[in-house]
Design an enzyme around this catalytic site. Structure first.
Site, mmCIF file in Angstrom:
data_model
loop_
_atom_site.group_PDB
_atom_site.id
_atom_site.type_symbol
_atom_site.label_atom_id
_atom_site.label_comp_id
_atom_site.label_asym_id
_atom_site.label_seq_id
_atom_site.Cartn_x
_atom_site.Cartn_y
_atom_site.Cartn_z
ATOM 1 N N GLY A 1 -24.356 -38.778 117.439
ATOM 2 C CA GLY A 1 -24.804 -37.421 116.241
ATOM 3 C C GLY A 1 -23.755 -36.971 116.840
ATOM 4 N N ASN A 2 -23.403 -35.820 116.611
ATOM 5 C CA ASN A 2 -21.594 -35.129 116.013
ATOM 6 C C ASN A 2 -22.362 -33.355 116.624
ATOM 7 O OD1 ASN A 2 -21.427 -33.559 113.406
ATOM 8 N ND2 ASN A 2 -22.345 -35.555 112.668
ATOM 9 N N ARG A 3 -21.108 -32.611 116.635
ATOM 10 C CA ARG A 3 -21.626 -31.325 116.855
ATOM 11 C C ARG A 3 -21.297 -30.800 116.029
ATOM 12 N NH1 ARG A 3 -20.378 -30.850 122.812
ATOM 13 N NH2 ARG A 3 -18.877 -32.739 123.420
#
Ligand code: CTP
Ligand code: CA
Length: 226
Positions: A33-35
């Protein structure tokens, strides 16, 4: 009976905004995922609704609530986001890709939880479809305005603006909203500064301030095109 008619400079326009960050499963409990919080996309959706637009928000793992008065379509992965955006884009005047879409996904997500074996696994990845570039190429609807976002850091090869210009030309979108990240700017922060480029990489607008200020600056430019 009371007739409610939307007013505002985007009244009568249908806009699609993607927001948040995709999650690409490795197994039933883990993902790449990512932030991205989805705050900028949610601010864009709220601002468009406030200006009278009919808004479809395609939200991937949002960490903030969707604004009132918008249609929310919830997705998880890049592939789901692509399907939802393309379906909504068929009837949209404007599509804004504010979501942070994974560039790669695990080729074969495991159906059961991966167990630790003592030998660290190598995870095979495959590139996802570039949804923005595909929208720009396919042009699902006549005179649709397509907007991308690019979070950039400068590096040894090029500055933030140079990376933005190259991306604007490569994507085939009508507008690219470029913001500098790193050194406390961008991801997860309340304020940011953006440069809005057209499809040739020319600067058409600049804005700095809250995500709400940035959102309205984007719609101010879009408004001149729809
Ligand atoms: N985007 C997309 N589909 C992808 C990857 C990105 O639609 N598979 C969109 C993003 O939503 C954003 C724009 O493309 O609007 C720019 O994303 P960015 O990650 O900056 O561009 P990339 O082409 O992925 O380039 P890189 O990550 O190498 O900088
Ligand atoms: Ca990317």
């Amino acid at each position: 009976a009371l007739a409610l008619v939307a007013t505002g400079d985007l009244a009568g326009r249908h806009v699609v905004v993607s927001a948040g960050g995709t999650r690409e499963p490795l197994d039933p409990v883990r993902f790449l995922g990512n932030r991205s919080s989805g705050r900028q996309g949610v601010a864009l959706a709220a601002a468009a609704a406030a200006r009278g637009a009919q808004v479809t928000l395609v939200g991937a793992n949002l960490s903030v609530p969707a604004p009132a008065g918008v249609e929310l379509v919830t997705v998880g992965t890049a592939a789901e986001l692509r399907e939802a955006v393309r379906a909504a884009a068929k009837v949209a005047d404007v599509v804004v890709m504010a979501a942070a879409v994974a560039d790669y996904r695990p080729v074969n997500p495991a159906g059961t939880k991966l167990k630790k074996t003592g030998a660290p696994p190598t995870i095979e990845l495959v590139e996802t479809v570039d949804i923005l570039a595909e929208l720009g190429h396919d042009r699902l609807r006549d005179s649709q305005v397509i907007v991308g976002f690019a979070a950039e850091t400068g590096d040894a090869a090029a500055s933030v603006l140079e990376h933005g210009r190259a991306k604007a030309r490569r994507k085939g979108a009508d507008l690219l909203v470029v913001n500098a990240v790193g050194d406390g700017q961008g991801f997860g922060t309340a304020d940011n500064a953006v440069t809005i480029l057209d499809g040739t990489g020319e600067i058409v607008s600049e804005a700095a301030g809250s995500k709400d200020v940035v959102a309205h600056a984007v719609w101010d430019v879009v408004r001149t095109l729809v």
